[in-house]
Design an enzyme around this catalytic site. Structure first.
Site, PDB file in Angstrom:
ATOM      1  N   ARG A 113       0.853  -1.352   0.022  1.00 47.57           N
ATOM      2  CA  ARG A 113       0.004  -0.091  -0.223  1.00 47.57           C
ATOM      3  C   ARG A 113       1.072   1.079   0.003  1.00 47.57           C
ATOM      4  O   ARG A 113       0.500   2.299  -0.405  1.00 47.57           O
ATOM      5  CB  ARG A 113      -1.049   0.053   1.254  1.00 47.57           C
ATOM      6  CG  ARG A 113      -2.089   1.154   1.017  1.00 47.57           C
ATOM      7  CD  ARG A 113      -3.023   1.159   2.474  1.00 47.57           C
ATOM      8  NE  ARG A 113      -2.246   1.405   3.574  1.00 47.57           N
ATOM      9  CZ  ARG A 113      -2.228   0.549   4.671  1.00 47.57           C
ATOM     10  NH1 ARG A 113      -2.815  -0.224   4.719  1.00 47.57           N
ATOM     11  NH2 ARG A 113      -1.497   1.008   5.645  1.00 47.57           N
ATOM     12  N   LYS A 147      -6.395  11.326 -18.240  1.00 48.95           N
ATOM     13  CA  LYS A 147      -6.641  11.825 -19.936  1.00 48.95           C
ATOM     14  C   LYS A 147      -5.324  11.750 -20.525  1.00 48.95           C
ATOM     15  O   LYS A 147      -5.295  10.566 -21.128  1.00 48.95           O
ATOM     16  CB  LYS A 147      -6.879  13.487 -19.383  1.00 48.95           C
ATOM     17  CG  LYS A 147      -8.232  13.477 -18.499  1.00 48.95           C
ATOM     18  CD  LYS A 147      -9.233  13.183 -19.178  1.00 48.95           C
ATOM     19  CE  LYS A 147     -10.544  13.148 -17.977  1.00 48.95           C
ATOM     20  NZ  LYS A 147     -10.928  14.519 -17.297  1.00 48.95           N
ATOM     21  N   ASP A 205      -5.548  22.401 -11.107  1.00 50.74           N
ATOM     22  CA  ASP A 205      -5.798  21.030 -11.853  1.00 50.74           C
ATOM     23  C   ASP A 205      -5.226  21.622 -13.134  1.00 50.74           C
ATOM     24  O   ASP A 205      -5.800  22.471 -13.782  1.00 50.74           O
ATOM     25  CB  ASP A 205      -7.304  21.065 -11.662  1.00 50.74           C
ATOM     26  CG  ASP A 205      -7.738  19.857 -12.721  1.00 50.74           C
ATOM     27  OD1 ASP A 205      -6.952  19.416 -13.699  1.00 50.74           O
ATOM     28  OD2 ASP A 205      -8.960  19.549 -12.353  1.00 50.74           O
ATOM     29  N   TYR A 240     -13.737  21.991 -12.214  1.00 46.86           N
ATOM     30  CA  TYR A 240     -14.370  20.908 -12.806  1.00 46.86           C
ATOM     31  C   TYR A 240     -15.529  20.349 -12.043  1.00 46.86           C
ATOM     32  O   TYR A 240     -15.362  20.589 -10.747  1.00 46.86           O
ATOM     33  CB  TYR A 240     -13.218  19.759 -12.906  1.00 46.86           C
ATOM     34  CG  TYR A 240     -13.478  18.429 -13.187  1.00 46.86           C
ATOM     35  CD1 TYR A 240     -14.082  18.114 -14.535  1.00 46.86           C
ATOM     36  CD2 TYR A 240     -13.579  17.430 -12.201  1.00 46.86           C
ATOM     37  CE1 TYR A 240     -14.200  16.604 -14.735  1.00 46.86           C
ATOM     38  CE2 TYR A 240     -13.902  16.152 -12.580  1.00 46.86           C
ATOM     39  CZ  TYR A 240     -14.130  15.583 -13.735  1.00 46.86           C
ATOM     40  OH  TYR A 240     -14.349  14.298 -14.025  1.00 46.86           O
TER      41      TYR A 240
HETATM   42  C1  LIG Z   1     -11.535  14.314 -16.189  1.00 47.69           C
HETATM   43  C2  LIG Z   1     -10.994  15.492 -15.119  1.00 47.69           C
HETATM   44  C3  LIG Z   1     -10.827  15.391 -13.929  1.00 47.69           C
HETATM   45  C4  LIG Z   1     -11.067  14.141 -13.098  1.00 47.69           C
HETATM   46  O1  LIG Z   1     -10.358  12.933 -13.579  1.00 47.69           O
HETATM   47  P1  LIG Z   1     -10.983  11.532 -13.439  1.00 47.69           P
HETATM   48  O2  LIG Z   1      -9.795  10.585 -13.622  1.00 47.69           O
HETATM   49  O3  LIG Z   1     -12.156  11.318 -14.318  1.00 47.69           O
HETATM   50  O4  LIG Z   1     -11.511  11.423 -11.975  1.00 47.69           O
HETATM   51  C5  LIG Z   1     -10.369  16.324 -13.242  1.00 47.69           C
HETATM   52  N1  LIG Z   1     -10.190  17.687 -13.836  1.00 47.69           N
HETATM   53  C6  LIG Z   1     -10.235  17.897 -15.146  1.00 47.69           C
HETATM   54  C7  LIG Z   1     -10.251  19.049 -15.632  1.00 47.69           C
HETATM   55  C8  LIG Z   1     -10.884  16.690 -15.751  1.00 47.69           C
HETATM   56  O5  LIG Z   1     -11.181  16.761 -17.043  1.00 47.69           O
END
Ligand SMILES: *Cc1c(COP(=O)(O)O)cnc(C)c1O
Length: 392
Positions: free
Chosen positions: A59, A209, A184, A112
């Protein structure tokens, strides 16, 4: 790395290919092993009670997670990196690492949607006050600071409206009051934006992404500055977060080709937007790398490239039925959430309930596109026939 090229002198593309790898550790194999594990054995009881060996329990990390964390640490210029099991998990862990009961957090109104959901449903129960701010404030955000403001959450561009914000200016004021700055940075990835270099303390990626890049795994990453690292490391350990090794490996594998993929996403996006701008059914384009975009100057200053996520408004007077007919007629663009994979996607932009500090015209029907790695001429043909069908 051989010769006298020290790692810190290499360019980002070189780091993407080399960082976090040490073939000599693994019999010369180029990539690290995918370590499936829970228990780690100790050679004797003395080592066990003193915990004096590198790994204690899976972990807390293994050679596969170390490889991705080390790679991102070098790429982002961070004091340390932690992995999370999704982008949203990275966001919630990062926020929890820098707020406590009685604190006040400021969150960009463009954040987001699920970030808002976390902030609105979890933080009040922990007695953390949440306030949204107009992302265009820049240093003007100062007027919102309270004695108990300890965290400022930023995101640029917003992943639905593509508004940019002056994060270096926000970060400078936040540091004057000792607050932690979070960003972010999913849209640009660490290749095209280096948040820690302009004052961000916690740089967050939805690795799902562009890092994974193939729509086949969920992953989050948090890169911390010296100031934010200790709290992040402790919180992450206390929460028991762990990412399964196969998914970590997919992240590592994706990272190695990030630069070629992003270059093509950027090029294809420019080609598609250049065509879209002349279509009568299309109103404003939303993409900060366009000179016509209100965020262009900030983008040019703070980012070194642009990704494949963009948007556009339909011309005034377009109905919801027309917007849906357009989406339903697309054949190469899939309809679905997430983005950053090799394939093109489209969704309707729905802002209802997503803004509170800055009102936005939610009557304008807008579309978000992810421009994938297909031939852009094929994408243009697909968009063209869908516009024809919807606006015939
Ligand atoms: C998709 C996304 C997230 C979250 O990511 P997940 O892996 O789907 O939880 C956070 N911030 C932005 C800008 C995103 O496009």
């Amino acid at each position: 790395m051989k010769n006298n090229t020290s790692k810190s002198e290499t360019k980002l593309e070189t780091k993407l290919a080399h960082a976090g790898r040490d073939p000599a550790n693994f019999h010369g194999f180029v990539n690290p092993p995918v370590v499936h594990a829970s228990t780690v054995l100790y050679p004797d009881s003395q080592t066990l009670v003193t915990g004096s060996q590198k790994y204690s329990y899976a972990r807390r990390g293994n050679p596969t997670t170390d490889s991705l964390e080390d790679a991102l640490k070098e790429i982002e210029g961070a004091a340390g990196v932690k992995l999370a099991n999704s982008g949203l998990n990275a966001i919630s862990l990062a926020i929890l690492s820098c707020v406590k009961a009685g604190d006040h957090i400021l969150i960009a109104d463009t954040a987001y949607g699920p970030t808002r959901h976390f902030a609105d449903t979890v933080l009040p129960g922990l007695n953390v006050a949440v306030e949204y701010y107009d992302p265009s404030l820049g240093a003007g955000i100062k007027s919102l600071y309270k004695p108990n403001t300890t965290a400022v959450f930023t995101e640029a561009p917003g992943s639905l409206t593509f508004e940019m914000m002056d994060i270096p200016a926000v970060a400078a004021t936040a540091h004057e009051i000792g607050a932690t700055v979070l960003m972010d940075n999913t849209w640009a990835s660490p290749l095209y934006c280096q948040p820690l270099s302009f004052g961000v303390d916690l740089s967050i990626q939805a690795g799902t992404k562009y890092i994974v890049g193939h729509s086949d795994a969920m992953l989050g990453t948090i890169a911390a500055s010296e100031k934010a690292w200790d709290n992040l490391d402790k919180l992450h350990g206390a929460m028991g977060s762990h990412v399964a090794p196969d998914d970590v490996y997919l992240g590592l594998r994706g990272l190695r080709t990030l630069s070629v993929r992003l270059e093509r996403h950027e090029k294809n996006t420019a080609t598609v937007l250049n065509w879209l701008k002349d279509q009568p059914a299309v109103g404003a384009l939303r993409y900060p790398a366009l000179e016509s975009d209100p965020g262009y100057e900030i983008w040019k200053r703070d980012f070194s490239g642009a990704s494949g996520l963009c948007g556009f408004n339909f011309a005034k007077g377009t109905t919801e039925a027309q917007a849906h007919a357009f989406l339903d007629a697309l054949t190469l663009f899939g309809l679905g959430y997430s983005w950053g994979g090799f394939e093109s996607l489209a969704i309707p932009v729905r802002l209802k309930g997503m803004r509170s500090a800055t009102p936005i015209d939610s009557d304008l029907h807008a579309i978000r596109l992810h421009i994938g790695l297909e031939d852009p001429e094929d994408l243009i043909k697909d968009l063209g026939q869908a516009l024809d069908k919807a606006f015939k």
